[in-house]
Design a protein around this motif. Structure first.
Motif, short mmCIF file in Angstrom:
data_model
loop_
_atom_site.label_atom_id
_atom_site.label_comp_id
_atom_site.label_asym_id
_atom_site.label_seq_id
_atom_site.Cartn_x
_atom_site.Cartn_y
_atom_site.Cartn_z
N GLY A 180 40.60 4.50 13.91
CA GLY A 180 41.22 3.24 13.51
C GLY A 180 42.67 3.20 13.92
O GLY A 180 43.36 4.23 13.90
N TYR A 181 43.14 2.02 14.30
CA TYR A 181 44.51 1.82 14.76
C TYR A 181 45.20 0.80 13.85
O TYR A 181 45.09 -0.41 14.07
N PRO A 182 45.89 1.27 12.79
CA PRO A 182 46.46 0.37 11.80
C PRO A 182 47.45 -0.65 12.35
O PRO A 182 47.51 -1.78 11.86
N ASP A 183 48.23 -0.30 13.36
CA ASP A 183 49.24 -1.22 13.90
C ASP A 183 48.63 -2.42 14.62
O ASP A 183 49.21 -3.49 14.65
N SER A 184 47.45 -2.23 15.22
CA SER A 184 46.84 -3.30 16.01
C SER A 184 45.53 -3.83 15.41
O SER A 184 44.97 -4.79 15.93
N GLY A 185 45.06 -3.22 14.32
CA GLY A 185 43.84 -3.68 13.67
C GLY A 185 42.58 -3.44 14.47
O GLY A 185 41.60 -4.16 14.30
N LYS A 186 42.57 -2.41 15.32
CA LYS A 186 41.39 -2.12 16.14
C LYS A 186 40.63 -0.93 15.58
O LYS A 186 41.18 -0.10 14.87
N LEU A 187 39.35 -0.85 15.97
CA LEU A 187 38.51 0.31 15.72
C LEU A 187 37.93 0.74 17.06
O LEU A 187 37.52 -0.10 17.86
N LEU A 188 37.87 2.04 17.28
CA LEU A 188 37.19 2.60 18.44
C LEU A 188 35.94 3.28 17.91
O LEU A 188 36.00 4.05 16.96
N VAL A 189 34.81 2.97 18.52
CA VAL A 189 33.54 3.59 18.15
C VAL A 189 32.95 4.16 19.43
O VAL A 189 32.88 3.47 20.45
N GLY A 190 32.54 5.42 19.39
CA GLY A 190 32.01 6.01 20.60
C GLY A 190 31.12 7.20 20.32
O GLY A 190 30.95 7.64 19.19
N GLY A 191 30.56 7.69 21.41
CA GLY A 191 29.71 8.87 21.35
C GLY A 191 28.94 9.01 22.64
O GLY A 191 28.66 8.02 23.32
#
Length: 152
Positions: free
Chosen positions: A122-133
């Protein structure tokens, strides 16, 4: 015996060349033969940051300052570190962190981590989530939720 890497002056590969986030690195976990061991040495020049401010699920990390004086940003504020300092970043939002170089010389750190088959950050400054695998990643906007059945 596996490869040997010297933290103080081991050769680094190209890393990131994005303005504000420039660094060089060496993924020493893989170099040493580790499959589940995340361990990377980073060198960050003055006035640059190592990655955006972020937290991770399914992964906890630790940092060892090898050289220089990075500033670590965390939910508790900022603190300048010195060579030999070790810091732990737990998984989840309480482990959010970023390294900033406000000094006049490069810093070098070793970051070690647990590794799983699924990656969430999670990236609090930009409101993004990265999901991977398994070699795939997707970045989404965290504050734009959709219904579970949307698009079905």
């Amino acid at each position: 015996m596996s490869e040997v890497f010297n933290l103080l002056d081991g050769e680094l590969d190209a890393g990131e060349d994005r303005p504000g986030y420039r660094h060089r690195r060496r993924m020493v976990g893989w170099l040493l033969g580790g499959e589940l061991l995340g361990a990377t040495v980073y060198e960050v020049p003055p006035e640059e940051k190592l990655w955006p401010y972020h937290w991770e699920l399914g992964c906890e990390e630790f940092l060892v300052v090898v050289a220089g004086s990075p500033t670590v940003r965390s939910p508790g504020g900022e603190r300048e570190l010195v060579p030999g300092d070790v810091v732990h970043f737990p998984e989840g939002e309480e482990g959010a962190h970023q390294l900033i170089n406000r000094s006049g010389e490069a810093f070098r750190v070793l970051i070690g981590s647990t590794k799983g088959s699924v990656e969430v950050a999670g990236y609090p400054d930009s409101g993004k989530l990265l999901v991977g695998g398994r070699g795939r990643q997707q970045v989404v906007v965290r504050d734009a939720p959709v219904d579970y059945w949307d698009g079905e």
